[in-house]
Write an enzyme that holds these catalytic residues in place. Structure first.
Site, PDB file in Angstrom:
ATOM      1  NE  ARG A 240      -4.318  -1.340   0.093  1.00 44.57           N
ATOM      2  CZ  ARG A 240      -4.508  -2.416  -0.692  1.00 44.57           C
ATOM      3  NH1 ARG A 240      -3.582  -2.791  -1.549  1.00 44.57           N
ATOM      4  NH2 ARG A 240      -5.639  -3.093  -0.629  1.00 44.57           N
ATOM      5  CG  ASP A 264       1.396  -2.563  -8.341  1.00 42.71           C
ATOM      6  OD1 ASP A 264       1.159  -2.115  -9.482  1.00 42.71           O
ATOM      7  OD2 ASP A 264       0.649  -3.372  -7.752  1.00 42.71           O
ATOM      8  CD  GLU A 269      -2.893   2.995  -5.379  1.00 43.53           C
ATOM      9  OE1 GLU A 269      -3.862   2.229  -5.595  1.00 43.53           O
ATOM     10  OE2 GLU A 269      -1.822   2.610  -4.930  1.00 43.53           O
ATOM     11  CG  HIS A 287      -3.190  -1.003  -6.785  1.00 39.75           C
ATOM     12  ND1 HIS A 287      -3.404  -0.339  -5.611  1.00 39.75           N
ATOM     13  CD2 HIS A 287      -3.399  -2.319  -6.482  1.00 39.75           C
ATOM     14  CE1 HIS A 287      -3.721  -1.188  -4.657  1.00 39.75           C
ATOM     15  NE2 HIS A 287      -3.718  -2.401  -5.164  1.00 39.75           N
ATOM     16  CB  ILE A 288      -1.381  -4.157 -12.392  1.00 45.15           C
ATOM     17  CG1 ILE A 288       0.137  -3.915 -12.538  1.00 45.15           C
ATOM     18  CG2 ILE A 288      -2.185  -3.078 -13.100  1.00 45.15           C
ATOM     19  CD1 ILE A 288       0.645  -4.097 -13.974  1.00 45.15           C
ATOM     20  N   GLY A 289      -0.914  -5.507  -8.996  1.00 41.85           N
ATOM     21  CA  GLY A 289      -0.336  -6.687  -8.344  1.00 41.85           C
ATOM     22  C   GLY A 289      -1.137  -7.959  -8.567  1.00 41.85           C
ATOM     23  CB  SER A 290      -4.331  -9.087  -7.418  1.00 39.52           C
ATOM     24  OG  SER A 290      -5.190  -7.970  -7.581  1.00 39.52           O
TER      25      SER A 290
HETATM   26  C1  DGY Z   1      -5.683  -6.225  -2.676  1.00 38.46           C
HETATM   27  O1  DGY Z   1      -6.289  -7.279  -2.858  1.00 38.46           O
HETATM   28  O2  DGY Z   1      -5.587  -5.703  -1.582  1.00 38.46           O
HETATM   29  C2  DGY Z   1      -5.046  -5.611  -3.870  1.00 38.46           C
HETATM   30  O3  DGY Z   1      -4.370  -4.447  -3.562  1.00 38.46           O
HETATM   31  C3  DGY Z   1      -6.054  -5.364  -4.972  1.00 38.46           C
HETATM   32  O4  DGY Z   1      -7.138  -4.724  -4.480  1.00 38.46           O
END
Ligand code: DGY
Length: 320
Positions: A240, A264, A269, A287-290
C-alpha cells in the site's frame, strides 16, 4: 429470507465471477465499472443484503454509521482492507471478509518484476528504444544493480511476503525478514528473522514491503528508516502507498541514497505521485499486483464463497 439475497457487485469483476453472481443471487452489477460515490454506498445499502466491493470503495467510520441495517455482509474483492473501518462496521453488525491466499503469487510476481525492472533500468531502457533515441552503447551504459545473490529484506512475512521469498530463492538471494512474530521454520523459506525493522533495514540491499496499511504501519518507510538502508538500496512496494513517506522517498532518490524504487501503489490512487515522474529510476505500475486472469477469477470466487457461506448460515472462511 425468501428468495435469493440481493447482492451488489460494485465493479466489473471477471466474467466468470459475474456469471456466478448473476446465477446465484439477485445481483446488481456495475457493468460500467465506474467508481461509486459515498452517497451511492449509503443508498445501495438500503437496497441490498450483500456487497462485493473492491479496495476502491471506502467504507469509513462516517459511512459505516449511515449504512442501512439491510446490508449484512461486505465481502471484499481484495486482501487489503484498509479501505474499511472494521471496528465501525462491526459495531453496525456488518460482517466483513477479504480474499487472502489467492493473489499471493500474482502480487509476488509483480514485486519480482519491480525489483528486477528497477534494478536493471527496464522502464528507462524500454523508453529509450521505443522513442527511437537509442543511438549509443558503451560498457558503462545503463549499468544496474545485480539481483542474483544480493541481500533482500522483506517487511511482512505473510502470504505475499512468503510467496516473494520463495521466488527470490530462485535468484539465490540472501533473504532477511521482519514480521511482528517469528514464523515457524517451514514458513521462513530460508530467510533470517529480525526482531526489529531497523535491524532488517541495515541488511537490505533490496527491500520489499508486504505488510498491510494500518495506523501502525502508515509512514513506516520515513526519512529515518530510509537512511538506515545501505547506500544504493532499491525499494519495492506492492502493498500500500501509505507505507511509504513519499516526500522522504523522493529526497532519498534525489540524494542518490536510494538507487531505485519499484512502486505498484501510491498514497494517491489512481494517479500516483507526479513528482516521481521526473525520476527515471522510479519504475511505476498502476496497482496491478493481482491483475492476472487466473487470480481475478479466484478473487471473485473467493468473495462469492464468503457470501455463500454467510447466507447458508456458515462462518465465512475469510471472516475478519
Ligand atoms: C488487494 O487485494 O488488496 C489488492 O491491492 C487489490 O485490491
Amino acid at each position: 429470507m425468501t428468495g435469493k439475497p440481493k447482492l451488489w457487485v460494485t465493479r466489473r469483476l471477471s466474467d466468470a465471477t459475474l456469471e456466478r453472481a448473476a446465477r446465484d443471487y439477485d445481483a446488481v452489477i456495475n457493468f460500467d465499472d465506474g467508481l461509486s460515490s459515498d452517497d451511492d454506498l449509503v443508498a445501495m445499502s438500503a437496497q441490498v443484503d450483500a456487497i462485493i466491493p473492491c479496495h476502491s470503495e471506502r467504507f469509513t467510520a462516517e459511512i459505516a454509521k449511515k449504512l442501512d441495517p439491510r446490508l449484512k455482509i461486505i465481502a471484499n474483492h481484495s486482501v487489503g482492507v484498509d479501505h474499511c473501518d472494521l471496528p465501525a462496521l462491526k459495531a453496525r453488525g456488518i460482517v466483513v471478509t477479504n480474499t487472502p491466499d489467492v493473489l499471493s503469487d500474482a502480487t509476488a510476481e509483480i514485486a519480482m518484476l519491480l525489483m528486477l525492472g528497477s534494478a536493471r533500468h527496464a522502464a528507462e531502457g524500454d523508453h529509450l528504444v521505443r522513442s527511437g533515441n537509442w543511438d549509443f552503447w558503451s560498457p558503462s551504459f545503463m549499468v544496474g544493480k545485480q539481483v542474483t545473490g544480493a541481500r533482500l529484506g522483506i517487511v511482512g512475512m505473510g502470504r505475499v511476503g512468503q510467496a516473494f521469498a520463495r521466488k527470490a530463492r530462485g535468484f539465490d538471494m540472501d533473504i532477511h525478514y521482519y514480521n511482528r512474530t517469528r514464523l515457524p521454520p517451514h514458513q521462513e523459506h530460508g530467510a533470517t528473522y529480525h526482531a526489529s525493522v531497523e535491524s532488517l533495514l541495515e541488511k537490505a540491499d533490496f527491500l520489499s514491503l508486504h505488510c498491510p496499511a494500518t495506523p501502525q504501519t502508515t509512514g513506516l518507510m520515513n526519512a529515518e528508516r530510509l537512511a538506515l538502508l545501505p547506500a544504493g538500496a532499491v525499494l519495492v512496494n506492492t502493498a500500500r502507498g501509505a507505507l511509504v513517506d513519499e516526500s522522504a522517498l523522493l529526497a532519498a532518490i534525489e540524494s542518490g541514497h536510494i538507487a531505485a524504487a519499484g512502486l505498484d501503489c501510491f498514497v494517491t490512487e489512481p494517479g500516483g505521485n507526479p513528482s516521481f515522474s521526473a525520476h527515471r529510476n522510479i519504475f511505476m505500475l498502476p496497482h496491478i499486483g493481482s491483475a492476472t486472469v487466473r487470480t481475478r477469477d479466484a478473487m471473485g470466487f473467493r468473495a462469492l464463497d464468503n457470501v455463500d457461506a454467510f447466507f447458508s448460515g456458515r462462518t465465512p472462511k475469510d471472516l475478519l
